[in-house]
Design an enzyme around this catalytic site. Structure first.
Site, PDB file in Angstrom:
ATOM      1  N   ARG A  68      -4.778 -63.663  -8.426  1.00  3.65           N
ATOM      2  CA  ARG A  68      -3.668 -64.860  -7.831  1.00  3.65           C
ATOM      3  C   ARG A  68      -3.034 -64.895  -6.454  1.00  3.65           C
ATOM      4  O   ARG A  68      -2.452 -66.220  -6.265  1.00  3.65           O
ATOM      5  CB  ARG A  68      -2.916 -65.742  -9.053  1.00  3.65           C
ATOM      6  CG  ARG A  68      -3.274 -65.961 -10.767  1.00  3.65           C
ATOM      7  CD  ARG A  68      -2.388 -66.264 -11.455  1.00  3.65           C
ATOM      8  NE  ARG A  68      -2.958 -66.615 -12.725  1.00  3.65           N
ATOM      9  CZ  ARG A  68      -2.416 -67.292 -13.679  1.00  3.65           C
ATOM     10  NH1 ARG A  68      -2.904 -68.607 -12.641  1.00  3.65           N
ATOM     11  NH2 ARG A  68      -3.488 -68.206 -14.527  1.00  3.65           N
ATOM     12  N   HIS A 205     -12.308 -43.306 -20.529  1.00  3.68           N
ATOM     13  CA  HIS A 205     -12.066 -42.740 -19.169  1.00  3.68           C
ATOM     14  C   HIS A 205     -11.530 -41.537 -20.760  1.00  3.68           C
ATOM     15  O   HIS A 205     -12.027 -40.129 -19.894  1.00  3.68           O
ATOM     16  CB  HIS A 205     -10.550 -43.055 -18.561  1.00  3.68           C
ATOM     17  CG  HIS A 205      -9.326 -42.539 -19.972  1.00  3.68           C
ATOM     18  ND1 HIS A 205      -8.640 -43.863 -20.320  1.00  3.68           N
ATOM     19  CD2 HIS A 205      -8.400 -42.028 -20.128  1.00  3.68           C
ATOM     20  CE1 HIS A 205      -7.431 -43.005 -21.712  1.00  3.68           C
ATOM     21  NE2 HIS A 205      -7.489 -41.844 -20.793  1.00  3.68           N
ATOM     22  N   GLU A 243       1.443 -37.519 -27.744  1.00  2.00           N
ATOM     23  CA  GLU A 243       2.022 -37.726 -26.172  1.00  2.00           C
ATOM     24  C   GLU A 243       3.638 -37.630 -26.275  1.00  2.00           C
ATOM     25  O   GLU A 243       3.800 -37.657 -27.413  1.00  2.00           O
ATOM     26  CB  GLU A 243       2.170 -39.268 -25.859  1.00  2.00           C
ATOM     27  CG  GLU A 243       0.236 -39.724 -25.476  1.00  2.00           C
ATOM     28  CD  GLU A 243       0.157 -41.444 -25.367  1.00  2.00           C
ATOM     29  OE1 GLU A 243       0.368 -40.859 -24.074  1.00  2.00           O
ATOM     30  OE2 GLU A 243       0.133 -42.015 -26.283  1.00  2.00           O
ATOM     31  N   ASP A 262      -5.102 -48.198 -30.896  1.00  6.96           N
ATOM     32  CA  ASP A 262      -5.290 -47.806 -29.465  1.00  6.96           C
ATOM     33  C   ASP A 262      -5.817 -46.769 -28.876  1.00  6.96           C
ATOM     34  O   ASP A 262      -6.116 -46.357 -28.105  1.00  6.96           O
ATOM     35  CB  ASP A 262      -3.503 -47.250 -28.881  1.00  6.96           C
ATOM     36  CG  ASP A 262      -3.214 -47.685 -27.061  1.00  6.96           C
ATOM     37  OD1 ASP A 262      -3.830 -47.991 -26.564  1.00  6.96           O
ATOM     38  OD2 ASP A 262      -2.739 -46.704 -26.472  1.00  6.96           O
ATOM     39  N   HIS A 267     -11.219 -43.021 -29.110  1.00  5.93           N
ATOM     40  CA  HIS A 267     -10.524 -41.482 -28.004  1.00  5.93           C
ATOM     41  C   HIS A 267     -11.165 -40.889 -29.244  1.00  5.93           C
ATOM     42  O   HIS A 267     -12.341 -39.677 -29.130  1.00  5.93           O
ATOM     43  CB  HIS A 267      -9.656 -41.572 -27.902  1.00  5.93           C
ATOM     44  CG  HIS A 267      -8.941 -42.186 -26.618  1.00  5.93           C
ATOM     45  ND1 HIS A 267      -9.906 -42.917 -25.409  1.00  5.93           N
ATOM     46  CD2 HIS A 267      -7.847 -43.218 -26.180  1.00  5.93           C
ATOM     47  CE1 HIS A 267      -9.476 -43.401 -24.868  1.00  5.93           C
ATOM     48  NE2 HIS A 267      -7.586 -43.757 -24.796  1.00  5.93           N
ATOM     49  N   LYS A 365       3.219 -41.063 -30.076  1.00  5.38           N
ATOM     50  CA  LYS A 365       4.273 -40.892 -29.425  1.00  5.38           C
ATOM     51  C   LYS A 365       5.389 -40.160 -29.915  1.00  5.38           C
ATOM     52  O   LYS A 365       5.797 -40.027 -31.288  1.00  5.38           O
ATOM     53  CB  LYS A 365       4.359 -42.599 -28.733  1.00  5.38           C
ATOM     54  CG  LYS A 365       2.800 -42.908 -27.941  1.00  5.38           C
ATOM     55  CD  LYS A 365       3.609 -44.254 -27.936  1.00  5.38           C
ATOM     56  CE  LYS A 365       2.075 -44.880 -27.302  1.00  5.38           C
ATOM     57  NZ  LYS A 365       1.798 -44.138 -26.235  1.00  5.38           N
TER      58      LYS A 365
END
Length: 513
Positions: A68, A205, A243, A262, A267, A365
């Site tokens: 935008r 990834h 993490e 997630d 993964h 996490k």
């Protein structure tokens, strides 16, 4: 150089067969939707520069940003420049930058703006003529899934999704691939209504990481491992992605998604498939995907779910010498949220190779440290000619594949302690990528973007893999939704007590990396 060697060097067929030769894609353009986001700035733009710096992009290459913002081409070029200077992996070289920047273009517009997409089509056609990109276009959807329908419809309307005269058109989709099985099936049907499956590249990834790909080399290029890679010798498998950070301002995105959706659905289940699959006939994309699909089709959650799964939310605690707040005190997170930041599941793989071997998958996490690893924990020897005092410090043998941050492989086994007494304890044999190879591993997005441009789909999950992954995880999500609030765990620890009880019930325990 001998006559024979010279003939082999000139032979183009030899070059095609030699996998050591770098493959460079043909002329093409990449369009990034969501070009103002963190992913584009921190990963995509730097990866494209790094590919150019390594000589892996064609001279006829173009990069188009769509957003935008009221930017001219020069403004977009400055944004890419800043991202490259801050996040690129390879050294900055002005001559590489100047050559690359000649192909930068920017199109202003919103996803529901027909005129903007018509300008995009005109921009790409101009690049085909002026830069020689030959009608080969990759569309990177670095945008929320809710925006997919509009963008896909616009690409279809403008004819940009169509392939003509030998050119190609491909779409790249970032996770999450749906919210559950039903939404994943709906999303796949939507994407495939515009692009054929062969032109769809779903980015995970993790599959671009060098160590993940080394699982295949470790298993199938070494005769010493394959004979013991089965239920006769392996007691259980642990796959961990931990993490040490919290949400870091991502509360709005994360709430309602959670650790299982997630990380586990994509993964960790992909790592399970690579670990448990049978040897493919070849490393062609079709053969690799076929073997992964077989494993996923044979996998299911172990029951009862109240004993074989665990979920939790981090509470306040100490992390790296710093006092940190709990999840419900994070900015942008609902005080009444039931979204988990820790999830663990037990998966049974009902194949001849793995029958009776539990696969424990966990992610979280604010855990003890940042680490991703796959650990094959072996059964104890059936007979030990030692008394209990000789082996009281001896655990189970383990083969650990470290995916990050210290990429490598560790083999844990028993060895005699020097001295007059017979005493055996655990020792480790370590292989590290950083010390074993002079070559630096490419960043995951470099490898994956290059594979998109080459049309090489080996590292990208296909429809069946995505849907089978949701079939495995969905029962746990549904069970948790019906059974109240997640457990809590102190920041800096390794998860809630229910996760430890998960393994203790069977006489096992989690590794503490």
């Amino acid at each position: 150089m001998s006559t024979t060697e010279a003939a082999a060097w000139r032979n183009p067929l030899r070059d095609k067969r030699d996998k050591r030769m770098a493959r460079i894609p043909g002329p093409c353009a990449v369009v990034i939707f969501g070009v103002t986001g963190d992913l584009a700035r921190k990963k995509l733009m730097p990866a494209i520069y790094d590919l150019a710096n390594r000589g892996l992009l064609p001279p006829s290459f173009a990069l188009v940003g769509f957003a935008r913002r009221d930017w001219a081409d020069e403004d977009f070029s400055q944004v890419v420049y800043d991202a490259v200077k801050q996040h690129a992996r390879t050294p900055f070289r002005q001559e590489v930058w100047d050559r690359l920047a000649e192909g930068f273009r920017f199109v202003q517009g919103a996803f529901d703006d027909d005129e903007a997409f018509s300008r995009l089509a005109a921009t790409l056609h101009t690049l085909d003529a002026e830069r020689g990109t030959s009608g080969n276009h990759a569309f990177y959807l670095s945008i929320p899934p809710k925006a997919f329908p509009q963008v896909l419809q616009q690409l279809s309307r403008t004819g940009l999704a169509a392939r003509t005269d030998g050119s190609w058109s491909r779409v790249v989709i970032e996770k999450p691939f749906g919210h559950d099985l039903a939404s994943a099936e709906e999303l796949n049907a939507l994407v495939n209504s515009v692009f054929p499956e062969s032109s769809v590249f779903r980015i995970d990834h993790y599959l671009g990481k060098e160590t993940v790909q080394n699982i295949l080399a470790l298993r199938f290029a070494n005769e010493m491992f394959e004979p013991i890679w089965n239920a006769h010798y392996v007691d259980h498998v642990q796959i961990t992605m931990a993490e040490d950070i919290g949400l870091g301002g991502r509360g709005g995105y994360y709430d309602g998604v959670g650790a299982a959706r997630d990380v586990i659905q994509n993964h960790l289940i992909q790592l399970l498939a690579l670990t448990a699959m049978e040897e493919p006939v070849s490393f062609s994309p079709a053969e690799l995907q076929a073997e992964k699909i077989k494993v996923l089709a044979a996998s299911r959650l172990a029951e009862p779910l109240d004993e074989t799964t665990s979920r939790g939310q981090y509470a306040a605690g100490w992390q790296g010498g710093e006092k940190v707040v709990g999840l419900l005190d994070e900015e942008g997170f609902s005080q009444t949220s039931l979204t988990e930041t820790f999830a663990a599941i037990t998966v049974d793989v009902d194949t001849r190779r793995w029958a009776g071997v539990p696969f424990y998958l966990r992610t979280g996490k604010r855990l003890g440290r940042r680490v991703t690893e796959i650990a094959l924990v072996f059964k104890r020897a059936p007979h030990l000619p030692f008394d209990a005092t000789m082996t009281e410090e001896l655990g189970k043998n383990a083969l650990v594949i470290r995916v990050q941050p210290d990429e490598g492989i560790t083999l844990r086994f028993g060895s005699k302690v020097p001295g007059n007494a017979m005493e055996v304890r655990d020792v480790s044999m370590d292989f590290s990528y950083g010390s074993a190879f002079a070559e630096e591993s490419p960043e995951a997005y470099e490898r994956l973007i290059l594979d998109v441009l080459l049309g090489e789909p080996s590292l990208f999950p296909v429809n069946d893999e995505v849907e089978l992954s949701w079939k495995i995880l969905d029962p746990a999500l549904q069970y948790w939704a019906k059974n109240g609030k997640p457990d809590t765990y102190e920041s800096g620890t390794w998860g809630p007590e229910s996760a430890f009880e998960m393994l203790h019930r069977t006489g096992r325990e989690w590794r503490r990396p």
